[in-house]
Scaffold this active site. Structure first.
Site, short mmCIF file in Angstrom:
data_model
loop_
_atom_site.label_atom_id
_atom_site.label_comp_id
_atom_site.label_asym_id
_atom_site.label_seq_id
_atom_site.Cartn_x
_atom_site.Cartn_y
_atom_site.Cartn_z
CB CYS A 1 -3.78 -0.91 5.67
SG CYS A 1 -3.17 -0.50 4.02
CB CYS B 1 -10.94 1.15 4.46
SG CYS B 1 -12.57 1.92 4.51
CB CYS C 1 -0.80 2.62 4.83
SG CYS C 1 -2.56 3.00 4.84
CB CYS D 1 -0.91 0.00 1.23
SG CYS D 1 -1.99 1.45 1.30
CG HIS E 1 -16.60 1.82 5.49
ND1 HIS E 1 -15.61 2.25 6.34
CD2 HIS E 1 -17.64 2.68 5.65
CE1 HIS E 1 -16.01 3.34 6.97
NE2 HIS E 1 -17.24 3.62 6.57
CB CYS E 2 -20.94 -1.57 7.88
SG CYS E 2 -22.72 -1.67 8.17
#
Length: 329
Positions: free
Chosen positions: A148, A142, A131, A128, A155-156
């Site tokens: 990360c 995300c 990050c 990544c 993702h809710c």
């Protein structure tokens, strides 16, 4: 400066609006509490034993429902530990290096020292660049949380949080107790719904609340059952939502059952080995989120040592959100 100020303003607005689904659910919960406890039990039900029994069971369901929802919202997602982050010297060497082949080798050298067994779909080292971490197995970036997340599931928006290793058990229990809550409310309200509808009980405030209690409970029950059933299937197969759409890739290629250990062991990965804690919202998941047992334990050495691969662009996880957004909503 103006551009930076606008960017910060937009992020601030996004964070504020992201709490709207949580506020909606909270308001529905509070209204259902008032409608059931006061309008139904205290003002409508005349039988004393029935009233006490309903109130006792209702409060148990309500407390577990609220407790698991709270844990799902406010348990922060787990992030990769420091050993997966680039050291200052490696980061400086990586950023100053213009030759892509040398950059690949730097990432490979770092990955060789880590318990990393999965690759990207192209067979690359999962890195990544946002990050600055070598991604542990099952870890994804995300964009909404801007981090990360270990064993990221999705993702809710209804909990305004990223569901992953640290809170997946809490999310499953939230769905479980939400369904139990809806079933209990609907089943106990039904007879009074019929009496109000048939005119056996006088019209008043209670009639409105009782009628809507049944409709709301049934509506949420139906919608939650689909989501709950899907996640039960994921747990049984030891997959995340992201892995269901894009299978994890090992040195032999994609394998949808790469982490499938069998039904009981798959359950234990999420809920722990001590069954008396399975239905309590305390963290009991096995491991630390950085390494997960695999179906083929013969894969004992780091597959990244086999050959040199290209590094992965940190934005690859974004493609999965468009596929699962309708599911999570």
């Amino acid at each position: 400066l103006l551009k930076m100020a606008l960017s910060r303003g937009l992020r601030c607005c996004q964070r504020i609006f992201s709490w709207i689904p949580v506020i909606i659910i909270t308001m529905v919960m509070l209204w259902s509490y008032y409608a059931y406890v006061f309008e139904l039990c205290l003002f409508t039900i005349t039988n004393g034993f029935e009233k006490v029994a309903y109130l006792a069971v209702f409060h148990v369901c309500f407390v577990m429902f609220v407790w698991t929802y709270w844990k799902s919202i406010f348990t922060p997602p787990s992030q990769p530990s420091k050993q997966f982050h680039m050291s200052y010297s490696d980061k400086e060497r990586y950023e100053n290096e213009e030759r892509s082949e040398v950059q690949k080798q730097i990432l490979l050298d770092i990955a060789k020292r880590l318990p990393v067994y999965t690759r990207s779909a192209s067979g690359a080292v999962r890195f990544c660049d946002r990050c600055q971490v070598i991604k542990p197995d099952r870890c994804h970036h995300c964009s909404l949380c801007e981090m990360c997340v270990l064993k990221m599931d999705h993702h809710c928006p209804w909990v305004n949080n990223c569901i992953g290793f640290s809170n997946y058990k809490f999310f499953l229990l939230f769905l479980t107790y939400a369904i139990v809550y809806c079933v209990f409310v609907a089943s106990t309200v039904l007879q009074y719904f019929i009496k109000f509808w048939a005119g056996e009980l006088p019209n008043g405030h209670a009639k409105f609340h009782v009628l809507f209690l049944l409709f709301v409970a049934l509506m949420f029950f139906v919608s939650l059952m689909f989501l709950f059933g899907y996640h039960c299937w994921l747990v049984a197969k030891n997959r995340s939502t992201l892995e269901a759409f894009q299978y994890p890739t090992f040195h032999n290629g994609p394998d949808k059952n790469g982490f499938n250990l069998g039904f009981l062991k798959n359950l234990q990965q999420v809920f722990g080995e001590d069954r008396k804690y399975w239905f309590i919202p305390t963290f009991t998941s096995l491991g630390d989120g950085h390494f997960f047992p695999m179906r083929f334990q013969g894969e004992s050495r780091n597959p990244l040592l086999a050959n040199e691969e290209q590094c992965e662009d940190g934005g690859s996880d974004e493609e999965n959100y468009s596929k699962i957004i309708s599911l999570t909503l």
